[in-house]
Write a protein that holds these residues in place. Structure first.
Motif, short mmCIF file in Angstrom:
data_model
loop_
_atom_site.label_atom_id
_atom_site.label_comp_id
_atom_site.label_asym_id
_atom_site.label_seq_id
_atom_site.Cartn_x
_atom_site.Cartn_y
_atom_site.Cartn_z
N LYS A 209 0.83 -1.20 0.00
CA LYS A 209 0.00 0.00 0.00
C LYS A 209 0.86 1.25 0.00
CE LYS A 209 -2.00 1.18 3.82
NZ LYS A 209 -2.91 1.19 5.00
N THR A 213 1.23 4.46 -2.83
CA THR A 213 0.89 5.85 -2.51
C THR A 213 2.11 6.75 -2.36
OG1 THR A 213 0.84 5.30 -0.14
CG2 THR A 213 -1.23 5.12 -1.35
N CYS A 289 -8.63 10.40 9.49
CA CYS A 289 -10.02 10.34 9.03
C CYS A 289 -10.80 11.56 9.48
CB CYS A 289 -10.68 9.06 9.54
SG CYS A 289 -12.41 8.86 9.03
N SER A 292 -9.94 14.56 7.43
CA SER A 292 -9.93 14.39 5.97
C SER A 292 -11.12 14.97 5.24
CB SER A 292 -9.86 12.89 5.64
OG SER A 292 -11.09 12.25 5.97
N MET A 294 -13.73 13.11 4.80
CA MET A 294 -14.41 11.92 4.27
C MET A 294 -15.16 11.23 5.40
SD MET A 294 -11.64 10.14 1.71
CE MET A 294 -10.08 10.80 2.32
N ASN A 298 -16.92 6.02 3.69
CA ASN A 298 -16.25 6.27 2.41
C ASN A 298 -14.78 6.63 2.58
OD1 ASN A 298 -18.78 5.96 1.10
ND2 ASN A 298 -19.27 8.12 1.47
N TYR A 299 -14.25 6.42 3.77
CA TYR A 299 -12.89 6.86 4.04
C TYR A 299 -11.88 6.06 3.24
CZ TYR A 299 -8.58 7.92 6.56
OH TYR A 299 -7.28 8.29 6.88
N ASP A 300 -11.00 6.78 2.57
CA ASP A 300 -9.93 6.18 1.77
C ASP A 300 -8.61 6.65 2.37
OD1 ASP A 300 -7.96 5.58 -0.13
OD2 ASP A 300 -9.32 5.86 -1.82
N GLN A 301 -7.96 5.75 3.09
CA GLN A 301 -6.74 6.12 3.80
C GLN A 301 -5.63 6.54 2.84
OE1 GLN A 301 -5.60 3.14 6.62
NE2 GLN A 301 -4.06 4.41 7.61
N LEU A 303 -6.00 7.97 -0.11
CA LEU A 303 -6.32 9.31 -0.62
C LEU A 303 -6.04 10.37 0.44
CD1 LEU A 303 -7.49 11.26 -2.71
CD2 LEU A 303 -9.79 10.64 -1.87
#
Length: 550
Positions: A209, A213, A289, A292, A294, A298-301, A303
């Protein structure tokens, strides 16, 4: 004498060596996994023992299969040593503390600091490591792997043994498939309890991951952010956001807890949300989070790691943003703000510190000094100040408060919390909550003395398990996390000078028993700061009912 010791070494083939290592990896070091698996099965008595034994054979066969592929004459002991060490460490947290080793836990390890890591050390932990690492490695030294003279025989032996391993695994799975299929389908977290498979797979996932990123360009967010026109004409404001650590709402007397853990806050005109939930069950998830923008679902770590957040937006809108930290950093949320203060690294604040760890009064001292550095009578720029607590960080709860706050007795004065009786453990945890009550109330008193419009929000990152259902600490996957880890304290306060103070207090008070969450922080705080941007979700803004959509 040396000659005699050498004569005692046992010679074994590579195959036998791998069988011994595989059996050890699948043995009592995975007792927690076997216990949970057994509790999910429909068996009892002898059948249940047979089920666990077959599971042991399957796990042993799996590890043996992997070892036979990867282990060779000169690499076998090195690989075995690594696996034994990983198993020893991971099995302690799974078996003794009920912690699942998943990707998020690996992230916690990577992002922790030395002092947090040292707090995990205890005599039982060291004894466990001796039993699961030192002793097996000592025995490993007395095993001599017989050299293979015929490479064809070696490959043939490996091929046959691999087929036997697959046969054992297949036969075992077939024998109890009706149990394995529904258990693992409905309880996917079980794989996080199998050592060392858990730490290997989770480390791989975390690394994969991070590679994906890494070096991604920063994504702007809320580029249209600005303060609404009438707010610009008002006196400058100071808002303090206290990010709590490991505080759970059920231990707040503000929420009906029978012990008086909030004697100071209960005397203040605050709005306490009694039904607040967190975004995650650990700091590395919850803190990014909540900043963010979000919602949790819908949380996208990934992103969030390379997109601007709440602090960037506030800074863009003209606020001076300051992060004052007494924890292990801001988890990436404050990387682009101008002011980052770590008082525990400064000599002026060492009276609150010992061995590199500071109690949270260091935050009050730093806040006081920071406010004194401003000319409050001529304050022109709005201020957003974040205080990041050490709070109730475990397992060394007894270190989180000074002696004056050791009110609830007897206390559990060790980090070996699983061996404390439950009453003393809860008392120690409650003392940390009592101290947090003092810190937050004191911060409010500091703000009251400024004479300018001020406000404060307190929100803990996640809760904590203290032995309920055999779980300790936090980090349980959210879908199965107990309420102790997700039900968090959340409260508001504004001074009389704050614009529309009475209206805001009244409106928020009407919602104090509603279900809210960390999802509400982003839009509500920016709304409270009179910051307008298209990225705000008005449905999550608790102030929307007070002044219309903001």
């Amino acid at each position: 004498m040396a000659q005699r010791l050498r004569l005692k070494r046992i010679s074994v083939s590579l195959r036998v060596f791998n069988i011994l290592v595989a059996g050890w990896l699948a043995s009592f070091t995975n007792i927690g996994f076997y216990q949970h698996l057994s509790s999910f099965s429909s068996f009892s008595g002898l059948t249940q023992y047979s089920f666990i034994f077959v599971t042991f054979l399957i796990l042993s066969g799996f590890y043996f299969f992997i070892l036979q592929i990867l282990s060779w004459q000169h690499s076998a002991k090195v690989l075995a040593t690594v696996l034994i060490i990983l198993t020893g460490f991971s099995s302690y947290f799974v078996n003794q503390l009920g912690v699942n080793i998943n990707t998020d836990q690996i992230q916690n390890v990577v992002q922790t600091d030395v002092h947090e890591a040292v707090d995990l050390l205890s005599i039982p932990f060291l004894l466990w490591l001796i039993k699961t690492i030192v002793l097996p490695l000592a025995l490993l030294c007395y095993l001599k792997i017989e050299p293979t003279k015929n490479i064809k025989h070696l490959f043939l032996d490996k091929l046959i043994s691999l087929m036997v391993a697959l046969f054992i695994i297949g036969l075992g799975l077939f024998s109890f498939y009706s149990q394995y299929a529904p258990i693992f389908r409905e309880n996917r977290e079980l794989k996080a309890q199998i050592s060392p498979l858990n730490i290997l797979s989770s480390s791989w996932s975390y690394a994969h991951k991070n590679v994906k990123t890494q070096n991604l360009p920063l994504i702007s967010y809320g580029e249209d952010a600005h303060q609404i026109s009438y707010a610009i004409q008002q006196p400058a404001k100071i808002m303090v956001l206290v990010v709590g650590e490991t505080a759970r709402a059920q231990n707040f007397s503000l929420n009906g807890y029978p012990k008086m853990t909030n004697p100071e806050l209960s005397q203040l005109d605050i709005v306490n949300f009694s039904q607040a939930s967190s975004c995650g069950t650990q700091t590395s998830v919850s803190v990014p989070c909540m900043f963010s923008g979000m919602p949790r679902k819908n949380y996208d770590q990934a992103l969030a790691a390379h997109r601007e957040g709440l602090l960037d937006i506030a800074q863009r809108a003209g606020y001076q943003v300051t992060w004052i930290d007494n924890n292990s950093g801001c988890k990436g949320t404050c990387e682009r703000i101008k002011n980052y203060i770590s008082p525990k690294d400064q000599s002026a604040y060492q009276k609150w510190c010992s061995n590199g760890e500071c109690q949270d009064e260091v935050l009050l001292a730093a806040l006081n000094d920071y406010l004194k550095s401003m000319d409050l009578k001529k304050l022109k720029q709005n201020q957003l100040i974040v205080l990041h607590q050490m709070g109730s960080h475990g397992p060394a709860y007894y270190k989180r408060y000074p002696h004056d706050f050791k009110k609830f007795l007897p206390a559990c004065e060790t980090n070996n919390i699983q061996n404390c009786d439950h009453n003393s453990l809860i008392n120690t945890y409650d003392n940390t909550i009592l101290y947090t009550d003092h810190i937050v109330a004191s911060a409010i008193h500091v703000l009251q003395q400024t004479g300018v419009p001020t406000g404060l929000i307190y929100l803990s990152d996640h809760g904590e398990s203290t032995g309920e259902s055999g779980l300790y600490l936090h980090g349980t996957p959210y879908f199965m996390a107990p309420k102790e880890q997700t039900h968090v304290p959340f409260l508001f306060w504004t001074s009389q000078q704050w614009p529309e103070h009475q209206k805001i207090q009244h409106c928020l008070s009407l919602q104090k028993d509603h279900a809210v969450s960390q999802d509400n922080l982003f839009p509500t705080l920016l709304g409270l700061l009179d910051i307008q941007t298209k990225v705000l979700n008005p449905q999550l803004n608790l102030l929307a009912q007070c002044r219309g959509s903001i």
